[in-house]
Structure formats: structure tokens, C-alpha cells
Scaffold this active site. Structure first.
Site, PDB file in Angstrom:
ATOM      1  N   ARG A   1      36.459  40.062  34.929  1.00  0.00           N
ATOM      2  CA  ARG A   1      37.031  39.505  36.148  1.00  0.00           C
ATOM      3  C   ARG A   1      36.445  40.213  37.358  1.00  0.00           C
ATOM      4  O   ARG A   1      36.308  41.436  37.365  1.00  0.00           O
ATOM      5  CB  ARG A   1      38.541  39.674  36.164  1.00  0.00           C
ATOM      6  CG  ARG A   1      39.233  38.989  35.013  1.00  0.00           C
ATOM      7  CD  ARG A   1      40.718  38.787  35.292  1.00  0.00           C
ATOM      8  NE  ARG A   1      41.464  38.554  34.068  1.00  0.00           N
ATOM      9  CZ  ARG A   1      41.458  37.408  33.394  1.00  0.00           C
ATOM     10  NH1 ARG A   1      40.742  36.386  33.810  1.00  0.00           N
ATOM     11  NH2 ARG A   1      42.172  37.288  32.281  1.00  0.00           N
TER      12      ARG A   1
ATOM     13  N   SER B   1      54.532  34.231  26.851  1.00  0.00           N
ATOM     14  CA  SER B   1      54.622  34.254  28.312  1.00  0.00           C
ATOM     15  C   SER B   1      54.065  32.988  28.973  1.00  0.00           C
ATOM     16  O   SER B   1      54.548  31.898  28.718  1.00  0.00           O
ATOM     17  CB  SER B   1      53.902  35.510  28.796  1.00  0.00           C
ATOM     18  OG  SER B   1      54.077  35.697  30.159  1.00  0.00           O
TER      19      SER B   1
END
Ligand code: 16G
Ligand code: ZN
Length: 533
Positions: A510, A66
Site C-alpha cells: 500500500r 469483519s
């Protein structure tokens, strides 16, 4: 040769690096391509098992990394795997040597009640990475060793492989999805696009940055099937479509570069108010952007595509006379901007569901609506129509010319939108159709609501596995006490919202924060990062 001997012999050619532990995550297996041989071989075994378990249903295997750098590669099964099968993938990948591998394979065959003599079928494809062809040899070796019937679809986008797999598996049924060829894919999109465009008109070109990946040649191919500009078609300018020099892939371009850095690719020549879009390396993500009249960069990300699609489809359903019969809903993750959620709930008056990160979660939740619009903020998403919704849509007799026209557009959208997975090429055409119908440029689209300032930070921690979330990743359950500290902070900021979650793809936590001003959002993010550190 007996199949277990064949499996062992194949495995011996692709030994597992001794010092590595692999894990099948939200992105499948993904790492430096040089470490991936043994993993791909074992995914081949898994695909064979999966197909046999499903009575010979065709399984797709995609080799891609990707948006990752050119030296990486990855492999995943085309369908969205349930957690237990992700575990089987991990177990196979970590078997020490060929003997342990055969043992694991046979144990899985027994435990899962798989008939070794059942048929197994696999279709596979890869993106444009230089390491792809070599990894394919490992995959083919495993498919041969397990007596699996296989088709090499060569270079495709991830969503094209999903399309082919669905076509093959629905052929001859009432759910037949399309012609199972790459050309069939383009034809289906083009026909649907032409129908959806009836009564609408384009203005100006759209420039599409293809991340120097597989999306480039495939978009060029798609364009050949679309009406030319002189026939009223959309003008699509293809840029960053160099797949000859592998090191250019995702370098200073592509959807991830644009979304993460909130900036246009340096190569972009776009004039103010011209619409631009960027795909990622396997063309399953797309984001739009433009420069405002004063040349400030404006991003139109997955949240924007979701709201645009929900607005348009909701309106069409109502004007077709199906407002009560087609319940449109939107699925987002915690990363969706709070303003987008408020806009969907308060202005569009549509329900919103929040799920954990990862496409399979969103997709699954979206199938619970008649028409489920789902997008991650990073640009991965699509719209799924339930079987019942399709039945209603195609059986309904319009009561007026206006209803008939809306109905036609809606029916065409159900063909234009890739129902199998987020598809950048299909999403591109969807957005173009909507903007053309509305007569909007990117600025009008951007003005539907105002994003809350937000900040995403990556925090390196000693052990990310201690962070356990609940409530679709919006709250931390563990380590104990941390959520209370975050809540205490968030309460001090106007329109404040923040969460922390362990990444599924990197060794980090995150932190996302939003608040009413840029300064406050930055401040809140930094303070929450300080807490989890
Ligand atoms: C994977 C997911 C993507 C998600 C990302 C989050 C799929 C096909 N891909 O790439 O949707 O946004 O992980 O990464 O599900 P993170 O866990 O590192 O934040
Ligand atoms: Zn992708």
C-alpha cells in the site's frame, strides 16, 4: 479417551486442505469460509493452551470476517496476542494431519510449561455470516477434546465479546468491569450515556448504516435502553440492518465501503448537513459523514473521531481541575492525515505517538498515557484510561460546581467508552455526547481543521515480503535504496508526505501520499507506486 486421542479424532473430522498455508495476521485468520474448518478447530486448541497458560483465565474466540465479503469468514482470539502466540497459532494451523497436529500441540504444551491438568475456559461468539454455525461446530469439537469449559455466546459484535471476557476475568476484583451478560453491556452503556448527557442537548437525528451485519440488531437492542426522543434522547435511525439475506452483508454499505470509496452508501437518503455513520460487519469500526450544503460528500473518519475526543476530554480534564493529573495523549498510524496530527500537536497541544498499523500496536501505546485516545483512520479505535487515571478521577474532590459537572461527565465517559477495544456502538454514543455538549453539527466538527488531500493506492508486487519498514512504517529499510528515491520525490511537493508498506491482510503493497493539492497528492502517490512496483 486420552486427550491426545480425542484431539486427533476431532482433527480428523476437520482435515487441513493440503494445498494451503495459513498465517495468523493482524486480523487473525481470514479467508473463504469453506477453507476455514481446520483452522477454527486448531484455534480452539490454541485457546485452550492459552487459557491453561494463564491459569484458567477466560479466553474469547470470535468468528467473524469483519468488513470482508459474505462468503469469507475468520477467527481470532479476543485478546491482542503477542507475536510469539501468533506464531503458535500459525504452527498449529499448518500441521499437515491429525498426527502432526497432536505432536505440535504436545510440543507447545511442553515448551510453554503448560500444565495439561490446569483449567481452561473459553467464551466464543460469531457474527451473522451463514458459515458461522458450522464453524462453531469445529470450535466446540476442539474445546471438548481439550476438556475446556466453554460458553457459546451466539451472535455478538466483536467488542461485545471483548466486554464479556473482561467482565468475567475481573469479576470479584477491584477492577470489576461490569455484568458479564449482553444485557449488562447495554445497561452499562445506557447508564453512562445518560449521565454523560446531563446539561447537553441533541439536535436532529443520526442515521446509522449497520452494513447489514451484527451491528444492526445489537444497535436496535441498545436503543431500547436509551432515553426516548420525547425524553430528550438522541434519535437514532437504523438503516442497512438486514441480516436475513446473508449476501447483503457489507454490500454497497458499511464503514469500509464509505472510507475506501469516500462516498455515502447508494441507499443513503440523508439530506445536506444531516449526520450519518457507518459501522463495519462486526461493529468494531465506525466512520461519520455528511453532505455539505452544496451536496459534496464529507467524511469524518477515525482521525476526526480521535481529534474530537481528544479536544473534549482534554477540555474536561482541565475544567475539572485535573489538567495536570490526567495527561491526555493521542496515538495514530502513518495513515493519519498530516493536518490531524498538526491540529492535535499545535492547537490542542497534546502529544501524538505514531505506531505501526494494527489495533494491538495502537492500544498498547495508548496505555502509556493517563488517558490514551487511539484511532486508525479507518475508524477503529477507543480511549483507554489507566488505572492510576481512574483512581485520580474517582477520588478527586471538586472545588466548584463547574468542576463537579466536568468531573461527572468525565467519569461517565470512562464507563461509556469501551476500554477493551474499539467499539462502534460505544464510539457512536461518545461522538453523540460530544456533539451535543458542543452544540455542533457535522459541519462545525468538520471545520476544526482542513484535511490535506491524500491518495491511497494498492500496488501488486512480485513479493511483498521484501518490503521492510522502520519508524512506525513511515520509512522503508528494504529494499535498499528505495527510501532515498521516495525522499527525493517527497521533497518536491509542498506539504508532501508518502510511505509504502506491505499489507498485512492482502498480497500487495500500500502506498499513501498527501500534499497540498489534490493533483499533487495523486501525482506523488502514482510516482511512489511506480518506484515500488
Ligand atoms: C487489520 C487490523 C486493522 C488494520 C488493517 C490493515 C486489527 C483488529 N485489524 O484488519 O486495524 O487497519 O488490518 O490492513 O488490528 P492492511 O495491513 O491490509 O493495510
Ligand atoms: Zn471489524
Amino acid at each position: 479417551m486420552h486427550s491426545s486421542d480425542a484431539i486427533a479424532a476431532g482433527a480428523a473430522k476437520f482435515p487441513k486442505p493440503a494445498d494451503r498455508t495459513f498465517q495468523y495476521g493482524t486480523a487473525g485468520f481470514r479467508m473463504k469460509a469453506s477453507l476455514l474448518d481446520s483452522v477454527v478447530y486448531r484455534v480452539g486448541l490454541l485457546a485452550a493452551l492459552r487459557s491453561r497458560k494463564l491459569n484458567g483465565q477466560t479466553i474469547g474466540v470470535m468468528i467473524t470476517a469483519s468488513h470482508n465479503p459474505p462468503d469469507d469468514n475468520g477467527v481470532k482470539l479476543g485478546e491482542m496476542l503477542e507475536a510469539s502466540w501468533e506464531n503458535h497459532a500459525t504452527t498449529l494451523a499448518n500441521a499437515k494431519n491429525e498426527h502432526a497436529l497432536v505432536e505440535t500441540y504436545e510440543l507447545l504444551t511442553d515448551n510453554l510449561n503448560i500444565k495439561p491438568e490446569a483449567k481452561s475456559r473459553v467464551v466464543f461468539a460469531r457474527d451473522t455470516r451463514a458459515s458461522g454455525p458450522h464453524l462453531v461446530t469445529a470450535l466446540v469439537e476442539a474445546l471438548n477434546a481439550t476438556g475446556t469449559e466453554s460458553t457459546d455466546c451466539r451472535v455478538l459484535t466483536t467488542p461485545q465479546l471483548h466486554y464479556l471476557t473482561r467482565c468475567i476475568n475481573t469479576k470479584g476484583t477491584v477492577y470489576e468491569y461490569g455484568e458479564p451478560t449482553e444485557q449488562g453491556y447495554y445497561k452499562k452503556l445506557a447508564v453512562a450515556f445518560n449521565t454523560a448527557m446531563q446539561g447537553a442537548k441533541f439536535s436532529g437525528p443520526v442515521t446509522v448504516d449497520c452494513a447489514n451485519g451484527v451491528g444492526g440488531p445489537k444497535l436496535r437492542e441498545l436503543i431500547k435502553h436509551l432515553p426516548s426522543v420525547s425524553d430528550g434522547g438522541v434519535e437514532i435511525k437504523v438503516v442497512n440492518d438486514d441480516i436475513v439475506e446473508p449476501e447483503k452483508l457489507n454490500h454497497l454499505c458499511g464503514a469500509d465501503y464509505v472510507k475506501t470509496g469516500q462516498r455515502a452508501p447508494p441507499s443513503s437518503q440523508a439530506a445536506p448537513l444531516a449526520r450519518c455513520a457507518s459501522l463495519d460487519g462486526d461493529a468494531d469500526r465506525i466512520v461519520y459523514y455528511f453532505l455539505d450544503s452544496d451536496s459534496t460528500f464529507r467524511l469524518l473518519d477515525g482521525d476526526r473521531i480521535a481529534t474530537l475526543a481528544a479536544l473534549f476530554i482534554g477540555d474536561l480534564a482541565r475544567s475539572a481541575g485535573l489538567g495536570e493529573k490526567l495527561k491526555v495523549g493521542v496515538v495514530q498510524t502513518a495513515y493519519a492525515n498530516g493536518s490531524s496530527t498538526a491540529y492535535i500537536e499545535n492547537d490542542l497541544r497534546l502529544p501524538v505517538v505514531c505506531t505501526p498499523t494494527g489495533v494491538k500496536h495502537l492500544h498498547h501505546a495508548a496505555t502509556k498515557f493517563d488517558v490514551g485516545v487511539y484511532f486508525e483512520a479507518n475508524g477503529h479505535g477507543t480511549v483507554v484510561f489507566s488505572d492510576l487515571a481512574l483512581k485520580r478521577l474517582f477520588k478527586y474532590e471538586p472545588k466548584s460546581p463547574a468542576q463537579s459537572s466536568s468531573l461527572n461527565t468525565l467519569r461517565a465517559l470512562s464507563h461509556l467508552i469501551n476500554q477493551t477495544v474499539g467499539d462502534a456502538l460505544s464510539d457512536l454514543l461518545l461522538v453523540e455526547v460530544i456533539l451535543a455538549h458542543k452544540g455542533w453539527g457535522p459541519k462545525e466538527w468538520d471545520q476544526t481543521y482542513t484535511d490535506l488531500p491524500n491518495r491511497l493506492v494498492r500496488v501488486e508486487v512480485a513479493d511483498r515480503n521484501i518490503f521492510k519498514t522502520v519508524d512506525a512504517e513511515r520509512k522503508l529499510e528494504k529494499p535498499e535504496g528505495v527510501q532515498a528515491l521516495i525522499d527525493g520525490l517527497v521533497g518536491k511537493y509542498k506539504q508532501g508526505r508518502a510511505f509504502a508498506r506491505a499489507s498485512g491482510t492482502e498480497d500487495a503493497v500500500r502506498v499513501y501520499a498527501e500534499a497540498s493539492t489534490r493533483g499533487e497528492a495523486d501525482d506523488l502517490a502514482a510516482k511512489v507506486a511506480g518506484i515500488v512496483k
